[in-house]
Design an enzyme around this catalytic site. Sequence first.
Site, PDB file in Angstrom:
ATOM      1  N   LYS A 199       0.839  -1.204   0.000  1.00 42.55           N
ATOM      2  CA  LYS A 199       0.000   0.000   0.000  1.00 42.55           C
ATOM      3  C   LYS A 199       0.872   1.252   0.000  1.00 42.55           C
ATOM      4  O   LYS A 199       0.605   2.210  -0.716  1.00 42.55           O
ATOM      5  CB  LYS A 199      -0.882  -0.021   1.258  1.00 42.55           C
ATOM      6  CG  LYS A 199      -1.465   1.319   1.661  1.00 42.55           C
ATOM      7  CD  LYS A 199      -2.406   1.213   2.849  1.00 42.55           C
ATOM      8  CE  LYS A 199      -1.778   1.454   4.194  1.00 42.55           C
ATOM      9  NZ  LYS A 199      -1.408   2.849   4.495  1.00 42.55           N
TER      10      LYS A 199
ATOM     11  N   CYS B 149      -5.653   7.435   9.057  1.00 41.47           N
ATOM     12  CA  CYS B 149      -6.022   6.878  10.357  1.00 41.47           C
ATOM     13  C   CYS B 149      -5.863   7.916  11.454  1.00 41.47           C
ATOM     14  O   CYS B 149      -4.959   8.737  11.430  1.00 41.47           O
ATOM     15  CB  CYS B 149      -5.143   5.665  10.657  1.00 41.47           C
ATOM     16  SG  CYS B 149      -5.565   4.239   9.659  1.00 41.47           S
TER      17      CYS B 149
ATOM     18  N   VAL C  75       6.656   6.665  17.262  1.00 40.79           N
ATOM     19  CA  VAL C  75       6.418   7.331  15.972  1.00 40.79           C
ATOM     20  C   VAL C  75       5.154   8.199  16.017  1.00 40.79           C
ATOM     21  O   VAL C  75       5.161   9.345  15.579  1.00 40.79           O
ATOM     22  CB  VAL C  75       6.344   6.303  14.823  1.00 40.79           C
ATOM     23  CG1 VAL C  75       6.058   6.994  13.487  1.00 40.79           C
ATOM     24  CG2 VAL C  75       7.636   5.504  14.743  1.00 40.79           C
TER      25      VAL C  75
HETATM   26  N1  EPU Z   1       5.106  14.335  11.041  1.00 41.06           N
HETATM   27  C1  EPU Z   1       5.122  15.670  11.382  1.00 41.06           C
HETATM   28  N2  EPU Z   1       5.019  16.596  10.360  1.00 41.06           N
HETATM   29  C2  EPU Z   1       4.909  16.225   9.062  1.00 41.06           C
HETATM   30  C3  EPU Z   1       4.915  14.852   8.722  1.00 41.06           C
HETATM   31  C4  EPU Z   1       5.012  13.930   9.747  1.00 41.06           C
HETATM   32  O1  EPU Z   1       5.212  16.029  12.555  1.00 41.06           O
HETATM   33  O2  EPU Z   1       4.821  17.104   8.200  1.00 41.06           O
HETATM   34  C5  EPU Z   1       5.170  13.325  12.122  1.00 41.06           C
HETATM   35  C6  EPU Z   1       3.873  12.517  12.199  1.00 41.06           C
HETATM   36  O3  EPU Z   1       2.895  13.210  12.931  1.00 41.06           O
HETATM   37  C7  EPU Z   1       4.318  11.244  12.855  1.00 41.06           C
HETATM   38  C8  EPU Z   1       5.753  11.086  12.320  1.00 41.06           C
HETATM   39  O4  EPU Z   1       6.159  12.366  11.828  1.00 41.06           O
HETATM   40  O5  EPU Z   1       4.345  11.401  14.251  1.00 41.06           O
HETATM   41  C9  EPU Z   1       5.904  10.058  11.239  1.00 41.06           C
HETATM   42  O6  EPU Z   1       5.064  10.360  10.148  1.00 41.06           O
HETATM   43  P1  EPU Z   1       5.423   9.957   8.644  1.00 41.06           P
HETATM   44  O7  EPU Z   1       5.402  11.198   7.820  1.00 41.06           O
HETATM   45  O8  EPU Z   1       6.670   9.151   8.646  1.00 41.06           O
HETATM   46  O9  EPU Z   1       4.217   9.052   8.281  1.00 41.06           O
HETATM   47  P2  EPU Z   1       3.269   9.115   7.015  1.00 41.06           P
HETATM   48  O10 EPU Z   1       4.051   9.337   5.777  1.00 41.06           O
HETATM   49  O11 EPU Z   1       2.119  10.003   7.292  1.00 41.06           O
HETATM   50  C10 EPU Z   1       3.490   6.589   6.431  1.00 41.06           C
HETATM   51  C11 EPU Z   1       2.541   5.445   6.267  1.00 41.06           C
HETATM   52  C12 EPU Z   1       2.026   5.014   7.627  1.00 41.06           C
HETATM   53  C13 EPU Z   1       3.211   4.604   8.489  1.00 41.06           C
HETATM   54  C14 EPU Z   1       4.217   5.764   8.580  1.00 41.06           C
HETATM   55  C15 EPU Z   1       5.463   5.403   9.351  1.00 41.06           C
HETATM   56  C16 EPU Z   1       1.570   5.913   4.129  1.00 41.06           C
HETATM   57  C17 EPU Z   1       0.364   6.298   3.352  1.00 41.06           C
HETATM   58  N3  EPU Z   1       1.430   5.876   5.431  1.00 41.06           N
HETATM   59  O12 EPU Z   1       2.733   7.638   7.020  1.00 41.06           O
HETATM   60  O13 EPU Z   1       1.209   3.881   7.389  1.00 41.06           O
HETATM   61  O14 EPU Z   1       2.763   4.277   9.778  1.00 41.06           O
HETATM   62  O15 EPU Z   1       4.591   6.182   7.255  1.00 41.06           O
HETATM   63  O16 EPU Z   1       6.151   4.382   8.718  1.00 41.06           O
HETATM   64  O17 EPU Z   1       2.614   5.596   3.565  1.00 41.06           O
HETATM   65  C18 EPU Z   1      -0.415   2.311   7.928  1.00 41.06           C
HETATM   66  O18 EPU Z   1      -0.039   1.709   6.903  1.00 41.06           O
HETATM   67  O19 EPU Z   1      -1.232   1.841   8.766  1.00 41.06           O
HETATM   68  C19 EPU Z   1       0.107   3.646   8.177  1.00 41.06           C
HETATM   69  C20 EPU Z   1      -0.408   4.474   9.076  1.00 41.06           C
END
Ligand code: EPU
Length: 456
Positions: free
Chosen positions: A42, A139, A350
Amino acid sequence: MNTLLSESTPPRPGGGSVSPGQALTIRGGHPLSGRVTVKGAKNLATKAMVAALLGETESVLRDVPDISDVHVVRSLLEVHGVTVQDDGDGVLRLDPSGAVSAHFDEIDAHAGASRIPILFCGPLLHLLGQAFIPDLGGCRIGDRPIDFHLDALRAFGATVEKLPSGIRLSAPGGLSGANIALPYPSVGATEQVLLTAVRAKGTTELRNAAIEPEIMDLIAVLQKMGAIISYEPNRVIFIEGVDSLRGYDHRCIFDRNEAASWACAALATDGNIFVTGARQQEMLTFLNVFRKAGGEFDITEEGIRFYRGGALKPIVVETDVHPGFMTDWQQPLIVALTQADGTSIVHETVYENRLGFTRALVKMGADIVVHPEGIASADRRVPRRALEQAAVITGPTPLHGADVVVPDLRGGYSYVIAALAAEGTSIVRNVDIIRRGYEKFLDKLTDLGADFDVVG
Ligand code: EPU
C-alpha cells in the site's frame, strides 16, 4: 475489466463482501492455518501512482493491491485528467498525457480518508503551476501534521496559502532545487521531496531522510522515469533535477506490513500461516522480534511460513523509523503478546496516539496498561522524540468475545485477530476501514479457516 474498483469478494456462507459500516460476528478459539498471498505494498503503490503524473508517457504498475487507498488515489488521478486503465490481476496503466487542473469540489469529493493527496503537490506544481490539497484523512493515530511537507515545498519556491477548505499552492515561476533537513525522518515528507525535486531546477540535498524499503522502491520507480537520485550513509539523499521524465514499468515491492500482520495472526491464534510473496530482507527486524516472542518461521523462495516455536515469551520492543521496528507492526503484535508468559513492554515512538486501540483488548480480557508519557527502560535505543507512549502487557490472559468498534486500519486488523483468538463470539464493527490496507481480507480469513459472518 475494472477489478480494482470493485470488492472482488462474492457473498458466501461465512464470508461476503463488506460495505461501509458493516460488522463481523466472529466465533473465536480456532487457529488460523493455510496460505495467503500478499501483493504490492500500500505504502508504495499509492506513491508510484502519483509519480505517474510526472511522466510524459504511460506508466504500468504491477501487483497493485485492491484496497480502498488505491481507489482514492485512482479517483484523484482521474479528476486531474489522468486515464487509468485496469488490465486486471493488479496491473494498472496510467496515462498522464491529458492531465489538467481539477476543480476544488471534485478534489475534495474524491480525497476520502487518505493522506496521499498531499503528495500530489510537487507533480501538480510542475505540471500546472498550482495545486489544491483538501483536508487530509488517514487513520486517527495522532495529530499527523503536514508542516514538514509545506516547509519543504516552500524551500522549493512554492507559495502556500491556507484556506478553510484546504491548502492552495502555486509556483508560477517553477520550482528550484533546495537544501532540506527534515526535523524527523518522515516517510511522507521524504516522498514529497523526492516527487518534487526530480523535476526542480538544480540539485536538492535532503538530510535526515526516511529510508524505508518502500522509499527505496519509489526511488527505483523515479530512476526508471529518468530521474537522477543517489543516497549516501546517514540518511542523505541527492536529487539532480531533470527537464523531463517518461513513464515507467514497475512491479511494486511486497507489502511487508500485511505479511507481518498475518505472522502475528499465526502467533496470536497458535496457527500456521504461509505468506506467499513475503521476503526476508525487508522483514529482518520484524523476524528478530517475532522469534524473540516465541514465533518461528521457515523462509523459502516463494514466501515465509509463520507459527509458534513453543510457548510465547514476553519482550520489550520500541517502534522506530526503518531499520527499526515499524509502528505498523506493534498493533497486531500486542494481540499475540497478551498470550505470552510474563510482562512485555511496547514503546510507541512514531505516533502520539497509537495505543488507544488496546482499550478494546482490555474489554476482551487482556491485561494492558498504557503509560501516556512513556516509561523509562534500561534497554532503549536512543529516543528520537519527546512524544512517546508505552503499553505494558501482562500475560497470559485468556481472551473472551466482546463488542468492539474498529478505530483505525492496523487497530481494526488487530481486533479481528483478537476476536479469532478469543473464546466465544465477538462483534467487530466498522470493519470497512480494514479495506484501506488489506486486500481481499474476508476471502483470506475464510481460506485460513476463520468462522465469521458479515452483519449489518
Ligand atoms: N510528522 C510531522 N510533520 C509532518 C509529517 C510527519 O510532525 O509534516 C510526524 C507525524 O505526525 C508522525 C511522524 O512524523 O508522528 C511520522 O510520520 P510519517 O510522515 O513518517 O508518516 P506518514 O508518511 O504520514 C506513512 C505510512 C504510515 C506509516 C508511517 C510510518 C503511508 C500512506 N502511510 O505515514 O502507514 O505508519 O509512514 O512508517 O505511507 C499504515 O499503513 O497503517 C500507516 C499508518
